[in-house]
Enzyme design. Structure first.
Site, PDB file in Angstrom:
ATOM      1  N   GLU A 175      -0.636  -2.080   5.236  1.00 54.19           N
ATOM      2  CA  GLU A 175       0.264  -2.026   6.387  1.00 54.19           C
ATOM      3  C   GLU A 175       0.215  -0.653   7.045  1.00 54.19           C
ATOM      4  O   GLU A 175       0.449  -0.533   8.247  1.00 54.19           O
ATOM      5  CB  GLU A 175       1.698  -2.345   5.944  1.00 54.19           C
ATOM      6  N   ASP A 213       0.812  -1.222   0.000  1.00 52.56           N
ATOM      7  CA  ASP A 213       0.000   0.000   0.000  1.00 52.56           C
ATOM      8  C   ASP A 213       0.843   1.269   0.000  1.00 52.56           C
ATOM      9  O   ASP A 213       2.004   1.291   0.408  1.00 52.56           O
ATOM     10  CB  ASP A 213      -0.973   0.005   1.180  1.00 52.56           C
TER      11      ASP A 213
END
Length: 394
Positions: free
Chosen positions: A138, A80
């Site tokens: 995350e 991400d």
């Protein structure tokens, strides 16, 4: 026949191309659909067993079975990006307004893809099974690790390794440590409710900006006066929003921030003291407050034996002087959840390069990496995997 190292090095141009593609096309936490599809397509093209939408989100795993029996090793990368406007002038700068890879997750993904490609070409040298974990979310709690664990990605896995590229460390160096490594990462949102009014008549109001400002100051006493000075602790207010005009005393103010600790007892003591200070400060000035305090990722705690493996493997690849003992890092990581369940090690790979101007910290609008660091990350993944499989073969 090429060695595994030669195959990896021949894949470097593709690795750089993959990383730059992902850097141009970043996706926020829980939105990594195109990134996940990109990863899954690559893994399938190399003959790996692939599972998508793992954990109910955009998680992807690839499973590689070597030709010899042996242990199962998991390797993890996160995918991400962050809600930051990319201010770099590089040709691979983000093409998505307000979103960029400002922490190196694009490079983590590209490096692990390269490891998967390399090992798939040398199954006869893989003494066991490798599970490649490509994890979403995350950067935002509750994070993507727990849903993937609950979906069974660690079932049958003996050990796990993760890597983070790190610009404060120069390219060529790697670091880790046994035991606590990265901090528990908690977060808070405070909404202070006062009584708005005219800026020229403050005595008729309860000034939320003033009260919230006192909170910013008073909360710093937690670290300086309420915790053991030998125990690491950080309390940071990162966001303060209030008001609409220069001559209006705002009705409310919102603060957001983070608390970082390593010790579980101190973690809860800080939470209690935090809430006490917030309530009493607001009561003193006649304001109301809503507290949203969330316990986030636990601390990253490396297993001693696997940290020793890192040291041994890294010294063999990069030299003893470049395999370093890391200081404690106050950043947080949901890799911690994997390490709560099985042995493993989280490792930093240097990605800074002062000569090339790659000096900006993580989460900075001009963040970038030395792409040689991806090569080093891939080599380190291969080294610790090979070392573990040799020790546990059969």
């Amino acid at each position: 026949m090429k060695s595994m190292e030669q195959t990896l090095m021949s894949a470097v141009p593709d690795m750089i191309e993959w990383r730059r593609h992902l850097h141009r096309n970043p996706e926020l936490s829980y939105q990594e659909s195109a990134t996940a599809a990109f990863v899954a397509e690559k893994l399938r093209s190399w003959g790996l067993e692939v599972r998508e939408s793992v954990g109910g989100g955009h998680g992807v795993i690839g499973i590689l079975q070597g030709t010899a029996d042996g242990p199962t090793v998991a390797l993890r990368a996160d995918m991400d990006a962050l809600p930051i406007q990319d201010e770099k002038t590089a040709e691979y700068a983000s093409q998505v307004p307000g979103v960029m890879h400002a922490c190196g997750h694009d490079a983590h993904t590209a490096a692990l893809l390269t490891v998967a490609r390399t090992m798939s070409s040398h199954r006869d040298q893989v003494g066991g099974r490798v599970v490649f974990l490509f994890q979403p979310a995350e950067e935002t709690t509750p994070g993507g690790a727990l849903p993937m664990i609950e979906a069974g990605v660690l079932d049958g896995v003996d050990v796990i390794y993760g890597i983070h590229l790190w610009t404060p460390l120069e390219t060529g160096a790697v670091s880790s440590r046994p035991g606590p490594f990265m901090a528990a990462a908690d977060e808070f949102t405070l909404t202070v409710k006062g009584r708005g009014g005219h800026g020229g008549l403050p005595h008729e109001t309860v000034d939320s900006v003033y009260v919230a400002s006192q909170l910013v100051v008073n909360l710093q006493s937690i670290v300086s006066r309420s915790t053991d000075p030998t125990q690491p602790c950080v309390v940071s207010v990162g966001s303060f929003h209030s008001g609409t005009s220069f001559n209006v005393i705002a009705e409310s103010a919102a603060l957001k921030g983070t608390v970082r600790t390593f010790d579980s007892r101190i973690r809860l003591e800080v939470k209690d003291r935090f809430e006490e200070i917030v309530r009493q400060t607001c009561a003193m000035y006649g304001a109301e407050v809503q507290i949203d305090y969330r316990l986030g990722y636990p601390p990253v705690v490396n297993h001693a034996g696997e940290a020793q493996r890192f040291e041994r493997a890294a010294a063999g690849v990069f030299g003893t002087e470049q395999a370093r003992y890391s200081p404690l890092i106050m950043a947080g990581e949901d890799f911690a959840y994997y390490l709560e369940r099985i042995p493993g090690c989280f490792m930093f790979v240097g990605a800074g390069n002062k000569e090339r101007g790659i000096v900006h910290p993580h989460h900075h609008p001009r963040f970038d990496i030395d792409e040689q660091a991806m090569v080093n990350a891939a080599r380190l993944f291969l080294a610790v995997t090979e070392d573990y499989m040799k020790e546990h073969r059969g």
